[in-house]
Design an enzyme around this catalytic site. Structure first.
Site, short mmCIF file in Angstrom:
data_model
loop_
_atom_site.label_atom_id
_atom_site.label_comp_id
_atom_site.label_asym_id
_atom_site.label_seq_id
_atom_site.Cartn_x
_atom_site.Cartn_y
_atom_site.Cartn_z
N HIS A 254 0.83 -1.20 0.00
CA HIS A 254 0.00 0.00 0.00
C HIS A 254 0.87 1.26 0.00
O HIS A 254 0.69 2.16 -0.83
CB HIS A 254 -0.91 -0.02 1.24
CG HIS A 254 -1.80 1.16 1.37
ND1 HIS A 254 -3.12 1.13 0.99
CD2 HIS A 254 -1.58 2.41 1.84
CE1 HIS A 254 -3.67 2.32 1.21
NE2 HIS A 254 -2.74 3.12 1.74
N GLU A 255 1.82 1.31 0.92
CA GLU A 255 2.67 2.50 1.01
C GLU A 255 3.61 2.62 -0.19
O GLU A 255 3.97 3.73 -0.60
CB GLU A 255 3.46 2.50 2.31
CG GLU A 255 2.60 2.53 3.58
CD GLU A 255 1.60 3.68 3.61
OE1 GLU A 255 1.88 4.73 2.98
OE2 GLU A 255 0.55 3.52 4.25
N HIS A 258 1.90 4.67 -2.77
CA HIS A 258 2.11 6.10 -2.54
C HIS A 258 3.52 6.52 -2.94
O HIS A 258 3.72 7.52 -3.63
CB HIS A 258 1.91 6.42 -1.05
CG HIS A 258 0.50 6.39 -0.58
ND1 HIS A 258 -0.49 7.19 -1.14
CD2 HIS A 258 -0.11 5.68 0.42
CE1 HIS A 258 -1.63 6.96 -0.50
NE2 HIS A 258 -1.42 6.05 0.44
N GLU A 284 -4.39 7.89 -3.13
CA GLU A 284 -4.94 6.65 -2.59
C GLU A 284 -5.31 5.68 -3.70
O GLU A 284 -5.27 4.46 -3.50
CB GLU A 284 -6.15 6.95 -1.72
CG GLU A 284 -6.55 5.83 -0.77
CD GLU A 284 -5.48 5.50 0.27
OE1 GLU A 284 -5.54 4.40 0.84
OE2 GLU A 284 -4.59 6.35 0.52
#
Length: 489
Positions: A254-255, A258, A284
């Site tokens: 997930h990170e 980003h 996101e």
């Protein structure tokens, strides 16, 4: 130098100072001694005071008046600098400085209260944060909707009523699908103990697998996973659990979504208004499509299954199909960041309604815990057992990020659109993912979306990449098909 050139040189210095402030925030979450909170609050206030003064300086207005954009990119730079200037001059410098100081201190108090399961210890400073954010919202709104003014910090070009309309359209389908899924037998989960060091080693492998450039980034541990920085210095954090390695691995992916977005922005935009993600909703969309549509796909989990068996030995499931079901298991739980893909948006809708009520004065801080617990039980069907699983679980309100939460679900909506387009344009995607090769997917996202940074508005960024206007239908269709097949609905 022309007015445009002078303005851009000035803006690059301002952007560099903003990066330094971000690095102080990263340090506070990862390396800073616990006893340094008060001093760090003063440091953050000092740099915020400098940034506010630079962003609101009269010479910026003069340059904006005189500057002539040389091209489309230059026009976008001027648009974003003007938007920042118009916002900054509405917020008194003393208020900006006070917010920086109080939220820095509140972050430490939140972490301590969360560790001690002590809501009462956090409420006084949260009341102060809420009062300051209401004051800021009123200054920004200039007679308009206070909460809309705060949302614009994270997703400019949308309003809370538009967000509420999307959420209201999604909620019935999500609740119905969840009920049908939870009525089915739950798949088997992982079992055993998973060494922390080995988890971090595999987490870094996953980061590289998804294209994260370790020469310009690093992976550390934090209580709450996050990404920080842009351009040539983009850092991410994750966390570990001895019994739940998915927490580590999918937080990392997930990170990385980003972080990769920030790393892949055109280098010509470095330290300019276009040199960062255009909005938190678009940001996101990258983290969620990396984590869910790619990382939790049947093809990629087949590869991850082999990696985990090589790293940990027996993990409690014996084949790739069972592993895929375990990765995507729909389960009861309290924590937003650990929520399954199907129920995640319901966690966001809860926070959106509560923080909107807080900002508009319909809910007071003293009543927040009870309101959270009542709403959670109504939405999920069981009671919150402790504050760290309830209103103390997220860092966002302690640091003043009111208006941020709805962008998580907007990101899911955007990711649904992008995934539909990705599948259309990359027909052999699953063949690559089954080999642990994400380059076609991440390359497509880099080309279609990430490299452009803040060149276009959030909605136009998605529309350009996906070749469709943002809509919640692709996300809902994806969830229905995926979980319908998984649970034989």
């Amino acid at each position: 130098m022309t007015a445009f050139e002078q303005l851009m040189a000035y803006e690059r210095d301002t952007q560099a100072l903003g990066q330094i402030a971000g690095r102080l925030g990263w340090d506070q979450e990862t390396m800073m001694p616990r006893g340094a909170t008060g001093q760090r609050g003063a440091e953050m206030a000092a740099i915020e005071s400098v940034l506010h003064a630079r962003r609101s300086a009269p010479q910026v207005a003069e340059w904006l008046e005189q500057a002539k954009a040389p091209d489309e990119v230059g026009a976008a730079h001027l648009r974003e600098i003007r938007r920042s200037y118009d916002r900054t001059i509405k917020v008194p410098a003393d208020l900006a400085k006070k917010l920086a100081q109080v939220t820095s201190e509140a972050q430490g108090k939140w972490a301590e209260a969360r560790a001690n399961e002590d809501v009462a210890a956090f409420l006084p400073v949260l009341e102060e944060v809420v009062a300051l954010k209401r004051e800021e919202g009123q200054a920004l709104a200039a007679g308009g909707d206070l909460y809309d003014a705060l949302v614009a910090d994270y997703e400019h070009g949308t309003t809370s009523s538009e967000i509420a309309k999307i959420f209201d359209a999604m909620r019935p389908g999500l609740v119905d699908l969840r009920a049908r899924v939870l009525d089915k037998p739950a798949p088997k989960g992982l079992s055993g103990r998973f060494d922390e060091k080995t988890q971090m080693q595999l987490a870094r492998t996953l980061a590289r697998t998804f294209g994260y450039d370790m020469a310009h980034g690093r992976v550390d541990k934090a209580v709450h996973p996050f990404s920080s920085g842009s351009g040539l210095d983009v850092r991410i954090t994750t966390r570990t659990s001895e019994t739940d390695p998915f927490n580590c691995f999918y937080s990392t992916i997930h990170e990385v979504g980003h972080g990769a977005y920030e790393q892949n922005i055109c280098r010509d935009y470095l330290l300019t208004p276009l040199g960062r993600g255009v909005s938190m909703g678009v940001h996101e969309s990258q983290s969620r499509i990396y984590e869910n549509q790619i990382g939790r796909s049947r093809a990629f989990t087949g590869w991850l299954f082999e990696q985990m068996r090589d790293s940990f030995g027996d993990i409690g499931v014996s084949d790739a199909d069972a592993f895929y079901a375990a990765v995507n298991k729909v389960h009861n739980g309290y924590i937003r960041t650990e929520a399954d893909e199907l129920q995640y948006n319901l966690h966001i809708m809860l926070r959106f309604d509560l923080e909107r009520a807080l900002m508009q004065g319909d809910l007071e801080v003293a009543d927040l815990e009870a309101a959270w617990n009542d709403r959670f039980e109504a939405d999920f069907g069981y009671a919150v057992d402790k504050p760290s699983n309830g209103c103390l679980q997220d860092v966002h309100w302690s640091v003043g990020l009111f208006g941020y939460f709805p962008t998580y679900s907007l990101g899911n909506v955007y990711a649904g659109c992008l995934h539909e387009a990705l599948r259309r344009d990359v027909p052999k995607l699953d063949t690559d993912l089954a080999q642990g090769d994400t380059s076609a997917a991440t390359g497509w996202l880099g080309e279609k979306l990430q490299q452009h940074g803040g060149l276009r508005s959030p909605r136009d960024t998605i529309a350009h990449a996906a070749e469709m206007e943002p809509d919640h239908a692709p996300l809902m269709n994806y969830l229905e098909q995926k979980f319908g097949a998984l649970y034989d609905l």
